[in-house]
Scaffold this active site. Structure first.
Site, PDB file in Angstrom:
ATOM      1  N   LYS A 127      33.503 -71.002 -29.110  1.00 47.34           N
ATOM      2  CA  LYS A 127      33.836 -69.579 -29.227  1.00 47.34           C
ATOM      3  C   LYS A 127      35.214 -69.414 -29.855  1.00 47.34           C
ATOM      4  CE  LYS A 127      30.452 -67.498 -26.778  1.00 47.34           C
ATOM      5  NZ  LYS A 127      29.640 -66.383 -27.233  1.00 47.34           N
ATOM      6  N   THR A 128      35.360 -68.371 -30.656  1.00 47.65           N
ATOM      7  CA  THR A 128      36.673 -67.976 -31.168  1.00 47.65           C
ATOM      8  C   THR A 128      36.864 -66.511 -30.784  1.00 47.65           C
ATOM      9  OG1 THR A 128      35.813 -67.166 -33.283  1.00 47.65           O
ATOM     10  CG2 THR A 128      36.382 -69.512 -33.159  1.00 47.65           C
ATOM     11  N   LYS A 148      36.161 -71.596 -23.532  1.00 45.64           N
ATOM     12  CA  LYS A 148      34.765 -71.935 -23.812  1.00 45.64           C
ATOM     13  C   LYS A 148      34.611 -72.622 -25.161  1.00 45.64           C
ATOM     14  CE  LYS A 148      30.114 -70.208 -23.292  1.00 45.64           C
ATOM     15  NZ  LYS A 148      29.246 -69.130 -22.850  1.00 45.64           N
ATOM     16  N   ASP A 150      22.287 -78.027 -17.381  1.00 47.26           N
ATOM     17  CA  ASP A 150      21.805 -76.858 -16.638  1.00 47.26           C
ATOM     18  C   ASP A 150      20.286 -76.711 -16.716  1.00 47.26           C
ATOM     19  OD1 ASP A 150      21.870 -76.295 -19.352  1.00 47.26           O
ATOM     20  OD2 ASP A 150      22.377 -74.179 -19.077  1.00 47.26           O
ATOM     21  N   HIS A 191      24.263 -71.983 -33.578  1.00 53.15           N
ATOM     22  CA  HIS A 191      25.727 -72.060 -33.519  1.00 53.15           C
ATOM     23  C   HIS A 191      26.092 -73.437 -32.969  1.00 53.15           C
ATOM     24  CE1 HIS A 191      25.388 -71.290 -29.191  1.00 53.15           C
ATOM     25  NE2 HIS A 191      24.695 -70.186 -29.470  1.00 53.15           N
ATOM     26  N   GLN A 243       8.455 -72.778 -19.066  1.00 51.33           N
ATOM     27  CA  GLN A 243       9.042 -73.944 -19.734  1.00 51.33           C
ATOM     28  C   GLN A 243       8.306 -75.220 -19.328  1.00 51.33           C
ATOM     29  OE1 GLN A 243      13.343 -74.138 -19.976  1.00 51.33           O
ATOM     30  NE2 GLN A 243      13.315 -76.367 -20.042  1.00 51.33           N
ATOM     31  N   HIS A 268      24.530 -75.251 -30.028  1.00 51.70           N
ATOM     32  CA  HIS A 268      23.219 -75.906 -30.153  1.00 51.70           C
ATOM     33  C   HIS A 268      23.345 -77.350 -30.653  1.00 51.70           C
ATOM     34  CE1 HIS A 268      21.838 -71.595 -30.751  1.00 51.70           C
ATOM     35  NE2 HIS A 268      21.009 -72.013 -29.831  1.00 51.70           N
ATOM     36  N   LYS A 295      22.932 -67.658 -16.606  1.00 48.39           N
ATOM     37  CA  LYS A 295      23.004 -66.352 -17.279  1.00 48.39           C
ATOM     38  C   LYS A 295      22.758 -65.251 -16.260  1.00 48.39           C
ATOM     39  CE  LYS A 295      21.415 -68.210 -21.668  1.00 48.39           C
ATOM     40  NZ  LYS A 295      21.056 -69.547 -21.242  1.00 48.39           N
ATOM     41  N   THR A 319      16.852 -66.316 -30.690  1.00 52.82           N
ATOM     42  CA  THR A 319      17.246 -64.901 -30.689  1.00 52.82           C
ATOM     43  C   THR A 319      18.196 -64.537 -31.834  1.00 52.82           C
ATOM     44  OG1 THR A 319      18.888 -65.460 -28.991  1.00 52.82           O
ATOM     45  CG2 THR A 319      16.830 -64.495 -28.239  1.00 52.82           C
ATOM     46  N   ARG A 331      17.066 -61.213 -21.662  1.00 56.95           N
ATOM     47  CA  ARG A 331      17.141 -61.041 -23.113  1.00 56.95           C
ATOM     48  C   ARG A 331      16.280 -59.875 -23.579  1.00 56.95           C
ATOM     49  NH1 ARG A 331      16.352 -67.454 -24.196  1.00 56.95           N
ATOM     50  NH2 ARG A 331      18.427 -68.079 -23.582  1.00 56.95           N
TER      51      ARG A 331
END
Length: 433
Positions: free
Chosen positions: A237-238, A234, A199, A45, A178, A48, A82, A40, A86
């Protein structure tokens, strides 16, 4: 096989669940395994990276890694952890994202060689787009009961009263889609293993069940732990969002700083997961770090390895230079080597003042630059005192009250760095309009 893949993941803290028989299966010869990647965005990032590292270790152990870009599944939304579905991506965007992701993956995986275990990148949109709904529920859906699907943790959480969100039929079918991917790759590439985050266990085992029920074959499942930070915030993340692998989204300097600022506890965990250093080298670094944690050698090595791997050796050197400007000894020359974007990132949050560029070109005396025109220091008297005490620098070079700032002092044609003592910085920004 060069190494025992399962044992390699185990000592690195990268193994959460593994289906019985997987280790023996991998030791019996070259096998193929895949990891699903969300397409997406046009960049991966660092969230991954664990999956990418698993694929790299898999290839290093002599096996064939498959990266699966979830063009079809990315349109649905994985219910695991989630709460929202999406957005639909058009095919052109999907293909652009896929190519960008492949470029990033190629820094980790060998796609190009003639080796039998060369990596492959596939997109499930390619085989899902032509399957009709009736074909799917007839050929795939009939093999898996609703009871089986409802028993999955990812489904239970979303349909429970606690979540309040519920789950759409579209998301409910995600594990079937999947699972069908696994069956398709089993048929086309003899892919017998799917890997992912913990997960994903429910979705992966649905795939092994389809392989068993439809083709009478045997598939395996392996998951890694979800990466967490010791302080509960998390990972990846920033304040400004994700830490991306794309240099335009997250600069090499900020990428380097993210790893450099890792806590001691997390650094010991991450050095095993996110580098390919040997066990002996890592154990030596950890022992050295525990003896002198204030030196932060573990964080430094982690940041160096990752910045070089994701970007380049040159980008690492630039990031180290940029870091030394704020946190160590540096020179006017190293300051001038920074590009405009990196300069702004290094001095993000530092007080600044905008002046017309004409004021700089006609010459700005130091007292005015420190006080009257900028407010960096409280008064002209304080400015004069600090100048006489040799406490003021312009662009890292000491100056006295006779110095005049002119256009020759502009960094990237735009900035002048003022400094009092070691830690007090102020940026003059020359405006051209």
């Amino acid at each position: 096989m060069a190494t025992n893949f399962v044992k390699e993941l185990e000592w690195r803290g990268m193994l959460h669940d593994v289906m019985p028989g997987t280790e023996e299966h991998l030791l019996s010869g070259m096998q193929a395994a895949y990891v699903g990647i969300d397409p997406t965005a046009d960049s991966l990032h660092i969230g991954h990276l664990v999956g990418v590292m698993m694929l790299r270790h898999f290839q290093m152990a002599g096996h064939k890694p498959i990266g699966l870009v979830g063009g079809a599944t990315g349109m649905i939304g994985d219910p695991s952890g989630k709460s929202a579905e999406r957005n639909l991506l058009d095919e052109t965007t999907l293909r652009m994202n896929q190519e960008a992701i492949k470029m990033q993956l190629s820094r980790f995986l060998d796609f190009e060689s003639d080796a039998e275990n060369a990596a492959v990148l596939v997109n499930n949109y390619d085989w899902m787009k032509d399957i009709t709904f009736l074909d799917f529920i007839r050929d795939v859906g009939k093999h898996i009961t609703v009871n089986y699907m409802m028993a999955k943790d990812s489904v239970k959480k979303r349909v429970s009263d606690e979540s309040g969100e519920g789950m759409s039929f579209t998301e409910f079918t995600y594990q079937l889609v999947q699972g069908y991917d696994f069956l398709h790759l089993y048929r086309k590439y003899n892919c017998t293993l799917q890997m992912g985050g913990s997960d994903q266990w429910g979705n992966i085992t649905t795939g092994t069940e389809l392989i068993r029920r439809i083709d009478g074959g045997k598939g395996y499942a392996l998951t890694c732990p979800l990466i967490t930070k010791a302080d509960g915030t998390k990972f990846g993340k920033t304040e400004s969002g994700n830490v991306w692998l794309d240099a335009h989204k997250t600069s090499p300097y900020k990428f380097y700083q993210y790893w450099l600022n890792t806590s001691d506890e997390d650094a010991e965990k991450y050095i095993k997961i996110f580098t390919f250093l040997s066990r002996e080298e890592i154990e030596g670094l950890v022992a050295e770090h525990r003896e002198a944690p204030h030196k932060r050698e573990l964080q430094r090595r982690l940041a160096e390895e990752l910045t070089t791997m994701v970007h380049s050796r040159q980008d690492l050197e630039n990031a180290v230079t940029a870091s030394s400007i704020l946190f160590g000894k540096s020179t006017a020359e190293s300051l001038r080597s920074l590009g405009e974007e990196t300069f702004m990132e290094v001095f993000e949050g530092v007080p600044q003042c905008h002046l017309p560029i004409g004021d700089i070109e006609s010459g700005l005396d130091m007292v005015a630059a420190l006080s009257a025109r900028t407010g960096f220091l409280k008064s002209n008297r304080e400015a004069l005192r600090e100048l006489k005490q040799n406490a003021i620098s312009v662009n890292k070079a000491k100056v006295d009250d006779s110095y005049t700032i002119t256009e020759k002092d502009l960094i990237s044609g735009k900035f002048v760095l003022l400094q009092r003592g070691k830690k007090n910085y102020f940026v003059l920004v020359a405006d051209t309009d």
